[in-house]
Scaffold this motif. Structure first.
Motif, PDB file in Angstrom:
ATOM      1  N   ALA A  95       0.834  -1.198   0.000  1.00  0.00           N
ATOM      2  CA  ALA A  95       0.000   0.000   0.000  1.00  0.00           C
ATOM      3  C   ALA A  95       0.867   1.245   0.000  1.00  0.00           C
ATOM      4  N   ASP A  96       0.401   2.262  -0.708  1.00  0.00           N
ATOM      5  CA  ASP A  96       0.982   3.596  -0.647  1.00  0.00           C
ATOM      6  C   ASP A  96       0.213   4.340   0.438  1.00  0.00           C
ATOM      7  N   LEU A  97       0.848   4.574   1.556  1.00  0.00           N
ATOM      8  CA  LEU A  97       0.150   5.138   2.715  1.00  0.00           C
ATOM      9  C   LEU A  97      -0.323   6.568   2.483  1.00  0.00           C
ATOM     10  N   ILE A  98       0.291   7.260   1.545  1.00  0.00           N
ATOM     11  CA  ILE A  98      -0.107   8.641   1.278  1.00  0.00           C
ATOM     12  C   ILE A  98      -1.399   8.682   0.469  1.00  0.00           C
TER      13      ILE A  98
ATOM     14  N   ASP B  92       0.473  14.792   8.271  1.00  0.00           N
ATOM     15  CA  ASP B  92      -0.934  14.765   7.845  1.00  0.00           C
ATOM     16  C   ASP B  92      -1.322  13.402   7.281  1.00  0.00           C
ATOM     17  N   ALA B  93      -0.460  12.836   6.436  1.00  0.00           N
ATOM     18  CA  ALA B  93      -0.742  11.512   5.878  1.00  0.00           C
ATOM     19  C   ALA B  93      -0.784  10.461   6.990  1.00  0.00           C
ATOM     20  N   PHE B  94       0.099  10.600   7.966  1.00  0.00           N
ATOM     21  CA  PHE B  94       0.104   9.639   9.072  1.00  0.00           C
ATOM     22  C   PHE B  94      -1.198   9.731   9.868  1.00  0.00           C
ATOM     23  N   ALA B  95      -1.679  10.939  10.089  1.00  0.00           N
ATOM     24  CA  ALA B  95      -2.940  11.110  10.814  1.00  0.00           C
ATOM     25  C   ALA B  95      -4.083  10.409  10.086  1.00  0.00           C
ATOM     26  N   LYS B  96      -4.089  10.480   8.758  1.00  0.00           N
ATOM     27  CA  LYS B  96      -5.138   9.809   7.979  1.00  0.00           C
ATOM     28  C   LYS B  96      -5.014   8.285   8.089  1.00  0.00           C
ATOM     29  N   VAL B  97      -3.773   7.794   8.111  1.00  0.00           N
ATOM     30  CA  VAL B  97      -3.557   6.356   8.285  1.00  0.00           C
ATOM     31  C   VAL B  97      -4.074   5.904   9.651  1.00  0.00           C
ATOM     32  N   VAL B  98      -3.740   6.664  10.678  1.00  0.00           N
ATOM     33  CA  VAL B  98      -4.188   6.323  12.036  1.00  0.00           C
ATOM     34  C   VAL B  98      -5.713   6.284  12.094  1.00  0.00           C
ATOM     35  N   SER B  99      -6.347   7.261  11.497  1.00  0.00           N
ATOM     36  CA  SER B  99      -7.814   7.309  11.502  1.00  0.00           C
ATOM     37  C   SER B  99      -8.413   6.113  10.765  1.00  0.00           C
ATOM     38  N   ALA B 100      -7.757   5.670   9.689  1.00  0.00           N
ATOM     39  CA  ALA B 100      -8.247   4.522   8.919  1.00  0.00           C
ATOM     40  C   ALA B 100      -8.109   3.220   9.704  1.00  0.00           C
ATOM     41  N   VAL B 101      -6.980   3.047  10.378  1.00  0.00           N
ATOM     42  CA  VAL B 101      -6.707   1.805  11.116  1.00  0.00           C
ATOM     43  C   VAL B 101      -7.464   1.782  12.454  1.00  0.00           C
ATOM     44  N   ASN B 102      -7.674   2.949  13.036  1.00  0.00           N
ATOM     45  CA  ASN B 102      -8.422   3.105  14.291  1.00  0.00           C
ATOM     46  C   ASN B 102      -7.900   2.199  15.412  1.00  0.00           C
TER      47      ASN B 102
ATOM     48  N   GLU C 178       5.540  18.248  17.446  1.00  0.00           N
ATOM     49  CA  GLU C 178       4.637  18.306  16.296  1.00  0.00           C
ATOM     50  C   GLU C 178       3.886  16.990  16.135  1.00  0.00           C
ATOM     51  N   LEU C 179       4.567  15.886  16.398  1.00  0.00           N
ATOM     52  CA  LEU C 179       3.905  14.584  16.332  1.00  0.00           C
ATOM     53  C   LEU C 179       2.816  14.479  17.396  1.00  0.00           C
ATOM     54  N   VAL C 180       3.117  14.953  18.590  1.00  0.00           N
ATOM     55  CA  VAL C 180       2.130  14.908  19.675  1.00  0.00           C
ATOM     56  C   VAL C 180       0.906  15.749  19.318  1.00  0.00           C
ATOM     57  N   VAL C 181       1.133  16.944  18.771  1.00  0.00           N
ATOM     58  CA  VAL C 181       0.023  17.817  18.370  1.00  0.00           C
ATOM     59  C   VAL C 181      -0.827  17.140  17.291  1.00  0.00           C
ATOM     60  N   THR C 182      -0.158  16.512  16.318  1.00  0.00           N
ATOM     61  CA  THR C 182      -0.866  15.806  15.243  1.00  0.00           C
ATOM     62  C   THR C 182      -1.747  14.694  15.800  1.00  0.00           C
ATOM     63  N   MET C 183      -1.186  13.918  16.728  1.00  0.00           N
ATOM     64  CA  MET C 183      -1.932  12.798  17.298  1.00  0.00           C
ATOM     65  C   MET C 183      -3.078  13.284  18.190  1.00  0.00           C
TER      66      MET C 183
END
Length: 212
Positions: free
Chosen positions: A97-100, A124-134, A175-180
């Motif tokens: 999979a292309d995670l982006i 931003d792409a990582f946040a979308k991945v996290v939301s998808a995997v839940n 920045e990672l903490v804020v994103t999460m």
């Protein structure tokens, strides 16, 4: 245009990562054992599984399913060969999979492991991945560089990574903490492992606030 990671040979990547002057393969291996052991889960997903470093620490008595995700099909072929017992039993499931551009391809899992991965897809792409995997838990390892000009350690294999400059993002813990936080995850733990050449691997774990 191909992602640069699709053109980096696995031998070059692993030989670079395990050099005494780099020591990331060995350090990540021990960090992954702790990640797999840490939480009361039965399913996990490893993003950027590469050649499968650390998968030997998966406890078959604990895990029913572990997903290994990568953009490089040759890496996944190598993992399938190296861990044939786990794939044959159905515990290890491999996914290209292309995670982006394809986060929707990802199944759900209770634990999401992302080591040296966020650097190459961005927050931003990582946040979308996290939301998808839940997942309930997210465990990330990021590289912190005191020398931002030389984020790839010098080695005989360094020119294999020249094109990564096109996709690399400098990591900042805050920045990672804020994103999460923005997608509903609070910081649970943080630890640091120092490496040669003024670099360090920082592991930051998060928990989905909806599960509390």
């Amino acid at each position: 245009m191909k992602n640069p990671w699709e053109e980096i040979g696995l031998d070059d990547y692993e030989n670079h990562m395990k050099l005494d002057s780099v020591k990331q393969l060995q350090t990540l291996n021990s960090m992954m054992k702790a990640q797999f052991d840490e939480y009361p889960v039965t399913t996990a997903m490893v993003l950027g599984v590469a050649g499968g470093n650390g998968l030997e620490h998966v406890d078959g008595g604990k895990y029913s399913t572990v997903y290994g995700v990568d953009i490089n099909e040759k890496y996944l072929d190598a993992v399938a060969a190296r861990f044939a017992g786990m794939t044959d039993s159905g515990v290890l499931k491999l996914l290209k999979a292309d995670l982006i551009s394809e986060p929707e391809k990802l199944p759900q899992a209770e634990l999401l492991i992302a080591n040296l991965l966020i650097e190459y897809i961005g927050y931003d792409a990582f946040a979308k991945v996290v939301s998808a995997v839940n997942p309930r838990f997210v465990s990330c390892v990021i590289q912190i560089n005191e020398d931002v000009c030389n984020w790839v350690s010098d080695s005989p294999y360094i020119h294999s990574f020249d094109k990564l400059e096109e996709v690399h993002h400098q990591m900042e813990e805050n920045e990672l903490v804020v994103t999460m936080n923005a997608v509903g995850y609070s910081e649970k733990a943080k630890m640091k492992e120092r490496l040669p050449n003024g670099k360090a691997l920082v592991r930051i774990d998060f928990e989905n606030e909806a599960f509390n």
